[in-house]
Write a protein that holds these residues in place. Structure first.
Motif: not given
Length: 659
Positions: A63-70, A607-608
């Motif tokens: 999840k964090s990977s996608l949000l950081r990508s965005l 996130d988080a």
């Protein structure tokens, strides 16, 4: 920058399902996000509609990977490159426009190969859009640090101060001009009196001239033609002309000498300056500072991906398998003892060790950024000083050149004056000789000579009076023309003064907006999310020092209530992590609103939030959804189940992750 206070927040019912809104949004244009080799994601392709979207998945499901990508493609902190990949890419398409970030490797370091991100306002994205676990504002609240630097970072205070200086200089110039006009107005009555006096004197002289010329005509008509008398008359006429020319040259020399004295005084005022030496020192220091800044930037760019990658590893390694040994159970009870494979060397290390190293490297990055900011400020100060010295040097050179030109012109005119004076003396001698040559003069001849002398003197006096009158009338015309501009100058001065007040109040208004928006929103969030033991959380703006040296800080205050309703002051560090996380999110939201971030980036990435239950997540998302066109947040499957139907949802099961 436009500022506004967020006027009103509607209160929402926690169990409300806005099915009509969801159905309407399904017809809106979609935003697509494609991720390749980022974090733990090998490939992902998702579509977002406007409003709130939940990204659902268990821990360690990227999840964090996608949000950081965005966040990265929007303009925030760059996402980490997949550890086993040499290149990765994030692309986003919205309203027909495509944005992207391409990452690659330079040795072990991740670097940007190509980027066309949604915005270049990286500060806005880092602080108010990318509300991940590493968000500076959320971290500052958890550590009970001062928030002022973060909330005011998007404000270019240097630019505001420069504008204040420019407006102050312009206002002073207009004030000086108005004072000059007042002085002119005071001189005007005296000039008009002088004008009338000169006109009367000129009229008297011309009347006397007419009288003397009439007498001469009468005597000349009665007398025989006398060549010596005619020659005497011509010489006297030449003498009058020479007198006029001498007077003009003397006046011109006087004006030139006055200007030369003024230029010399201005040069003398700067005798102690040595701009050439100062410029050399400043240029040398600037070159050294630029090199230091470049080295710091290289260090920051090298260390930041390490922090991001290890933070990603810590975030994505929290999932515990369903079948556990006794050692696994101990690791679950003490997460710091969990073992993780180091992505740099391949050895197995404990989470606590990695976390400790990440914090140490993060501290170094923060320290280097602080050093870089200090160097940037010094570079700007020196650059302004350099421009000032260059202007002063140029002004001195212009003054020196003007002084030389004036000295040359005075010398030339003095030589001309000597020549004219010599010619005048020669004429005086010739006139005296002619006068003596007329031996046997009649009484009429004596009278005629006397009249000629009188006419010569009167013509000279008339020329002087005419010149003085012309000068006075020209000065009166200049004063009247200048006074005609007074209304326009006063209007401009008032406009400049008003803008100056606006600029001086601009930072104060921003600070007040931030405090007011946070306090209003925080109180409503506390009521909506049901934090019954907290009476109030409010932000105080505190200043020390005078207006010039004032230092401002934002301090968070907590007021709790006992069971019997008694209120008492408490501290931030006494709050639970959930309560502090709420504060951090609302502080960031206040900054998002006051700085009008939605006009630049209509996104919020959260996130988080696993410390919140489903209903509190729902309450928070109601507020965030009112602020940005797109809000994306991560939730666990349990929360997703409870929020089903209220928001659009994307599952991480659609991602192609690490094998």
């Amino acid at each position: 920058m436009t500022t506004h206070r967020y006027e009103h927040w509607g209160k929402y019912t926690m169990d409300m399902k806005n099915d009509d809104a969801l159905e309407a949004r399904e017809t809106d244009s979609q935003l697509t996000l494609t991720v390749e080799n980022i974090g733990g994601i090998a490939a992902a392709d998702v579509a977002l509609t406007d409003g709130v979207t939940l990204l659902s998945g268990r821990n360690a499901s990227n999840k964090s990977s996608l949000l950081r990508s965005l966040a990265g493609v929007l303009g925030g902190p760059l996402p980490p490159l997949k550890s086993d990949a040499d290149e990765g890419r994030v692309s986003m398409t919205r309203d027909g426009a495509t944005y992207h970030v391409e990452l690659g490797r330079d040795g072990t370091d991740a670097v940007v190969r190509s980027a066309d991100r949604y915005t270049t306002a990286d500060d806005l994205c880092e602080l108010f859009v990318a509300l991940t676990e590493t968000n500076p504002i959320r971290r500052a609240v958890l550590a009970d640090d001062d928030l002022y630097e973060y909330l005011m970072r998007p404000v270019d205070t240097d630019e505001i101060e420069a504008e204040i200086r420019r407006l102050s200089d312009e206002k002073q110039s207009l004030d000086d001009r108005l004072a000059e006009l007042d002085s002119m107005a005071n001189r005007l009555p005296g000039l008009r009196t002088r004008q009338n006096t000169l006109r009367e004197q000129l009229d008297d002289v011309e009347a006397e001239l007419r009288e003397k010329r009439d007498a001469i005509e009468t005597l000349e008509a009665e007398a025989d033609d006398d060549s010596e008398t005619e020659a005497l008359r011509e010489k006297r006429s030449e003498r009058n002309e020479l007198r006029q020319r001498l007077s003009s040259q003397e006046a011109a020399i006087e004006e030139l000498q006055s200007e030369l004295a003024s230029v010399t005084d201005r040069l003398d005022d700067t005798d102690g300056d040595e701009p050439e030496a100062d410029l050399a020192d400043i240029e040398a220091e600037l070159e050294d500072l630029h090199q230091q800044k470049q080295r710091l930037t290289s260090t920051i760019n090298a260390l930041s991906p390490i922090v991001e990658m290890n933070s990603q590893i810590l975030d994505e390694s929290a999932d515990i398998p369903s079948a556990m040994t006794s050692d696994d159970i101990v690791a679950e009870l003490d997460p710091a003892s969990q073992s993780i494979t180091c992505w740099t060397c391949g050895s197995t290390v404990e989470r606590a060790e990695i976390a400790e190293q990440v914090e140490a490297v993060s501290g170094i990055v923060r320290e280097k950024r602080t050093e870089r900011e200090a160097i940037t400020d010094r570079i700007q100060t020196l650059s302004e000083r350099k421009r000032d010295l260059e202007q002063r040097q140029e002004s001195r050179e212009e003054l020196r050149a003007r002084r030389e030109d004036l000295a040359d012109e005075i010398e030339r005119r003095e030589e001309m004056l000597e020549t004219l004076d010599a010619d005048r003396r020669t004429l005086e001698t010739e006139i005296e000789d002619l006068q003596r040559a007329i031996d046997d003069t009649s009484e009429d001849d004596d009278r005629l000579a006397t009249y000629y002398d009188a006419v010569s003197d009167l013509e000279y006096e008339r020329g002087q009076l005419a010149n003085d009158l012309e000068s006075v009338e020209s000065e009166i015309a200049d004063v009247e023309a200048a006074l005609a501009e007074r209304d326009d100058i006063e209007a401009k001065r008032e406009a400049v003064a008003s803008e100056l007040r606006t600029q001086r109040d601009r930072i104060d208004e921003l600070e007040q907006d931030l405090v007011g928006t946070f306090n209003e929103t925080m109180q409503q969030v506390l009521e909506t999310l049901g934090y019954d033991s907290i009476e109030r959380i409010w932000l105080e703006r505190r200043s020390s020092g005078d207006r010039v040296t004032a230092e401002t800080a934002f301090e968070i205050h907590v007021v709790r209530a006992t069971e019997d309703g008694t209120a008492y002051d408490d501290t931030v560090d006494s709050l639970s992590k959930s309560e502090r996380e709420v504060i951090g999110l609302i502080v960031a939201l206040a900054g998002y609103l006051v700085h009008d971030v939605a006009e630049e980036v209509p996104f919020i990435v959260v996130d988080a939030v696993e410390m919140f239950d489903a209903e509190r997540i729902h309450g928070l998302m109601q507020y965030f959804g009112e602020s940005a066109d797109y809000v994306v947040t991560s939730v666990l499957p349990e929360e997703r189940a409870q929020l089903d139907g209220r928001y659009d949802t994307i599952s991480t099961q659609s991602f192609v992750a690490d094998s």
